[in-house]
Design a protein around this motif. Structure first.
Motif, PDB file in Angstrom:
ATOM      1  N   UNK A 283      80.291 -63.868  71.190  1.00 44.48           N
ATOM      2  CA  UNK A 283      80.258 -64.386  72.616  1.00 44.48           C
ATOM      3  C   UNK A 283      79.185 -65.643  72.255  1.00 44.48           C
ATOM      4  N   UNK A 284      78.214 -65.586  71.659  1.00 42.45           N
ATOM      5  CA  UNK A 284      77.227 -66.811  71.430  1.00 42.45           C
ATOM      6  C   UNK A 284      77.973 -67.835  70.850  1.00 42.45           C
ATOM      7  N   UNK A 285      78.724 -67.606  69.720  1.00 42.97           N
ATOM      8  CA  UNK A 285      79.524 -68.856  69.293  1.00 42.97           C
ATOM      9  C   UNK A 285      80.374 -69.630  70.237  1.00 42.97           C
ATOM     10  N   UNK A 286      80.963 -68.669  70.836  1.00 40.32           N
ATOM     11  CA  UNK A 286      82.147 -69.176  71.779  1.00 40.32           C
ATOM     12  C   UNK A 286      81.469 -69.932  73.026  1.00 40.32           C
ATOM     13  N   UNK A 287      80.053 -69.435  73.492  1.00 38.84           N
ATOM     14  CA  UNK A 287      79.108 -70.141  74.388  1.00 38.84           C
ATOM     15  C   UNK A 287      78.861 -71.381  73.999  1.00 38.84           C
ATOM     16  N   UNK A 288      78.399 -71.519  72.679  1.00 41.57           N
ATOM     17  CA  UNK A 288      77.894 -72.745  72.047  1.00 41.57           C
ATOM     18  C   UNK A 288      79.068 -73.599  71.959  1.00 41.57           C
ATOM     19  N   UNK A 289      80.251 -73.074  71.795  1.00 36.98           N
ATOM     20  CA  UNK A 289      81.329 -74.162  71.950  1.00 36.98           C
ATOM     21  C   UNK A 289      81.786 -74.594  73.500  1.00 36.98           C
ATOM     22  N   UNK A 290      81.931 -73.539  74.176  1.00 34.83           N
ATOM     23  CA  UNK A 290      82.388 -73.771  75.712  1.00 34.83           C
ATOM     24  C   UNK A 290      81.504 -74.583  76.437  1.00 34.83           C
ATOM     25  N   UNK A 291      80.301 -74.066  76.435  1.00 32.83           N
ATOM     26  CA  UNK A 291      79.167 -74.551  77.434  1.00 32.83           C
ATOM     27  C   UNK A 291      77.846 -74.599  76.725  1.00 32.83           C
ATOM     28  N   UNK A 292      77.728 -75.663  75.638  1.00 31.37           N
ATOM     29  CA  UNK A 292      76.490 -75.797  74.694  1.00 31.37           C
ATOM     30  C   UNK A 292      75.276 -76.113  75.630  1.00 31.37           C
ATOM     31  N   UNK A 293      74.156 -75.823  75.254  1.00 31.90           N
ATOM     32  CA  UNK A 293      72.806 -75.962  75.759  1.00 31.90           C
ATOM     33  C   UNK A 293      72.406 -77.619  75.841  1.00 31.90           C
ATOM     34  N   UNK A 346      84.892 -69.720  63.969  1.00 28.48           N
ATOM     35  CA  UNK A 346      84.528 -68.580  63.016  1.00 28.48           C
ATOM     36  C   UNK A 346      83.088 -68.213  63.276  1.00 28.48           C
ATOM     37  N   UNK A 347      82.806 -66.813  63.847  1.00 29.22           N
ATOM     38  CA  UNK A 347      81.499 -66.426  64.276  1.00 29.22           C
ATOM     39  C   UNK A 347      80.718 -66.378  63.119  1.00 29.22           C
ATOM     40  N   UNK A 348      81.284 -65.920  61.964  1.00 33.10           N
ATOM     41  CA  UNK A 348      80.450 -65.558  60.584  1.00 33.10           C
ATOM     42  C   UNK A 348      79.679 -66.945  60.120  1.00 33.10           C
ATOM     43  N   UNK A 349      80.155 -68.246  60.470  1.00 31.47           N
ATOM     44  CA  UNK A 349      79.405 -69.210  59.991  1.00 31.47           C
ATOM     45  C   UNK A 349      78.944 -70.025  61.191  1.00 31.47           C
ATOM     46  N   UNK A 350      78.998 -69.573  62.604  1.00 36.60           N
ATOM     47  CA  UNK A 350      78.751 -70.341  63.629  1.00 36.60           C
ATOM     48  C   UNK A 350      77.105 -70.449  63.591  1.00 36.60           C
ATOM     49  N   UNK A 351      76.391 -69.986  62.577  1.00 35.65           N
ATOM     50  CA  UNK A 351      74.958 -70.262  62.863  1.00 35.65           C
ATOM     51  C   UNK A 351      74.432 -70.643  61.651  1.00 35.65           C
ATOM     52  N   UNK A 352      75.368 -71.598  60.935  1.00 37.63           N
ATOM     53  CA  UNK A 352      74.936 -72.113  59.665  1.00 37.63           C
ATOM     54  C   UNK A 352      75.659 -73.584  59.523  1.00 37.63           C
ATOM     55  N   UNK A 353      75.181 -74.587  58.610  1.00 28.69           N
ATOM     56  CA  UNK A 353      75.645 -75.691  58.572  1.00 28.69           C
ATOM     57  C   UNK A 353      77.129 -76.051  58.256  1.00 28.69           C
ATOM     58  N   UNK A 371      69.319 -69.657  63.202  1.00 28.15           N
ATOM     59  CA  UNK A 371      69.101 -68.294  62.750  1.00 28.15           C
ATOM     60  C   UNK A 371      68.176 -67.442  63.630  1.00 28.15           C
ATOM     61  N   UNK A 372      67.041 -68.377  64.255  1.00 20.12           N
ATOM     62  CA  UNK A 372      65.984 -67.550  64.984  1.00 20.12           C
ATOM     63  C   UNK A 372      66.809 -67.629  66.535  1.00 20.12           C
ATOM     64  N   UNK A 373      67.431 -68.659  66.667  1.00 24.63           N
ATOM     65  CA  UNK A 373      68.221 -68.409  68.249  1.00 24.63           C
ATOM     66  C   UNK A 373      69.285 -67.142  68.216  1.00 24.63           C
ATOM     67  N   UNK A 374      69.926 -67.182  67.028  1.00 25.44           N
ATOM     68  CA  UNK A 374      70.774 -66.164  66.867  1.00 25.44           C
ATOM     69  C   UNK A 374      70.227 -64.632  66.940  1.00 25.44           C
ATOM     70  N   UNK A 375      68.944 -64.744  66.438  1.00 26.65           N
ATOM     71  CA  UNK A 375      68.190 -63.180  66.527  1.00 26.65           C
ATOM     72  C   UNK A 375      67.928 -63.013  67.906  1.00 26.65           C
ATOM     73  N   UNK A 376      67.242 -64.158  68.588  1.00 28.08           N
ATOM     74  CA  UNK A 376      66.829 -63.802  69.772  1.00 28.08           C
ATOM     75  C   UNK A 376      68.120 -63.615  70.747  1.00 28.08           C
ATOM     76  N   UNK A 377      69.126 -64.551  70.737  1.00 32.00           N
ATOM     77  CA  UNK A 377      70.270 -64.004  71.785  1.00 32.00           C
ATOM     78  C   UNK A 377      70.925 -62.826  71.541  1.00 32.00           C
ATOM     79  N   UNK A 378      70.855 -62.174  70.221  1.00 31.94           N
ATOM     80  CA  UNK A 378      71.335 -60.833  69.777  1.00 31.94           C
ATOM     81  C   UNK A 378      70.476 -59.848  70.479  1.00 31.94           C
ATOM     82  N   UNK A 379      69.257 -59.973  70.191  1.00 32.36           N
ATOM     83  CA  UNK A 379      68.463 -58.955  70.717  1.00 32.36           C
ATOM     84  C   UNK A 379      68.205 -59.100  72.291  1.00 32.36           C
TER      85      UNK A 379
END
Length: 418
Positions: A283-293, A346-353, A371-379
């Motif tokens: 959901x985070x990866x698709x949000x970054x694609x669909x409506x990026x901050x 690909x969500x597995x690589x969505x938070x990497x280069x 990865x900090x953003x991923x941890x914050x969003x997931x939590x």
């Protein structure tokens, strides 16, 4: 090959500084990709690129054709000189000094508990508005959680006083306004420069005290960090903290708001995430694609470059439209549909280069805080889903995005419980 200036005017494409664009940029993005993939924008004094292949090429920069020299005027007046302006060995050393806190054991062992605690505290406050004895109520997820959560996390990570939240939020709002000051409003520029002075007056004494009395926090780690005999100066640390506060606060704030806006608008996908929290990453990866901050990132050309639609001269500013590139139909199937199950992301690589989307940029300036953003969003998303059962939009409510440089819902009003 024509230059960008040679492309005829297309009157039916709204200007990217117009109210029509601000209200809904996505149809404009589509028209630019199709008709003006390279546009010279006179008011911004910038070439605008909108196709995925071009934005990806600028970010990866395998030809050493693009620099971050634009940050000398875009960032330095509000932050001071930051890691984003550096290149070569100087950039590599500075990144090596700060990166360990944002990955691996430091992130998991030291800062994940900070993230979890701040999410719980904010949700407890949010639930104070529930109807007594019912477990049901209403909330604005932006005001009650998203705008406060990342700033509180960063303040805790740095060992700063969270009671100063209002100051931090005011500073990063001013900085983001400066970055998005595409029309050159002198009042916005002056406010941004005042912010730099105010933040320095606040942070430099804290940094100096932390050097003498280190603790178990990120600021102390930055003060002590050393790579190849290089340590960060007080000014280096202050500039990095300013960048972290603005970039980490604004983007995570808007990402969390947008995830919920997107999921609540697609109840079947929200139900899937509720049933399987491992889907939060999707959901985070698709949000970054669909409506990026962040919808726009700039670079500067080191030499003449040919892109789709024409040629950009050396020394020019290039504005990369991330919000457009991430909806390019040449890269994504059905790009204007939010789908956490899409197979071309690909969500597995969505938070990497190696990410498929462009929301974190790519290449050597890929976002160090991904990865900090991923941890914050997931939590944050996971705890909110647990605490607010049967969450749905308030009756008759439709979220409205705002912003041009950065963009997200100004509020997400929900009802939860019975």
């Amino acid at each position: 090959m024509s230059t960008a200036q040679d492309i005829p005017n297309t009157p039916n494409i709204p200007d990217i500084l117009s109210p029509e664009f601000a209200a809904d940029p996505y149809p404009v993005y589509r028209a630019l990709r199709e008709h003006k993939p390279l546009l010279w924008h006179e008011a911004m004094q910038s070439y605008v690129v909108s196709r995925y292949e071009d934005v990806e090429r600028v970010f990866k920069d395998r030809e050493a054709a693009f620099t971050t020299d634009n940050y000398d005027w875009q960032l330095e007046p509000v932050h001071g000189r930051t890691i984003l302006q550096l290149s070569g060995r100087e950039h590599a050393v500075r990144r090596a000094l700060v990166a360990p806190a944002f990955r691996g054991s430091d992130l998991e062992q030291k800062f994940l508990p900070v993230i979890e605690r701040n999410a719980r505290e904010l949700i407890d406050t949010l639930l104070d508005g529930a109807a007594p004895g019912t477990g049901s109520g209403t909330a604005d997820l932006v005001e009650g959680f998203a705008t406060r959560f990342p700033v509180n996390v960063i303040a805790d990570m740095l060992g700063l006083d969270k009671a100063d939240h209002a100051k931090f939020h005011g500073w990063y709002t001013s900085v983001i306004a400066f970055l998005g000051n595409l029309t050159g409003d002198p009042e916005v520029a002056a406010a941004g420069e005042r912010t730099r002075q105010e933040f320095a007056a606040y942070m430099i004494p804290v940094i100096q005290h932390r050097r003498e009395h280190p603790g178990d926090d990120l600021l102390s780690a930055l003060c002590a960090a050393e790579v190849d005999g290089v340590r960060m100066s007080d000014e280096d640390i202050k500039a990095f903290c300013s960048l972290l506060l603005a970039a980490g606060g604004e983007t995570t704030d808007k990402a969390i708001a947008s995830i919920f806006a997107n999921l609540l608008a697609h109840p079947e996908q929200l139900a899937a995430v509720r049933a399987d929290r491992a889907l939060i990453d999707r959901a985070f990866a698709e949000t970054l694609r669909f409506t990026p901050p962040v919808h726009m990132i700039m670079r500067q050309t080191a030499k003449e470059v040919t892109l789709s639609g024409g040629t950009v001269p050396a020394g020019a500013t290039v504005t990369c439209l991330i919000g457009s590139a991430n909806r390019d139909g040449e890269r994504y199937a059905d790009p204007d549909t939010f789908d956490i199950f899409r197979t071309d992301l690909t969500s597995a690589t969505a938070f990497s280069a190696a990410a498929d989307h462009l929301a974190f940029a790519l290449g050597r300036h890929f976002c160090v805080g991904a990865l900090l953003a991923r941890a914050e969003v997931s939590t944050g998303v996971g705890q909110l889903l647990h605490a607010l059962p049967d969450m749905r939009f308030e009756d008759g409510y439709v979220p409205v995005e705002q912003g041009v440089f950065t963009r997200g819902p100004r509020e997400v009003r929900v009802r939860y419980g019975a």
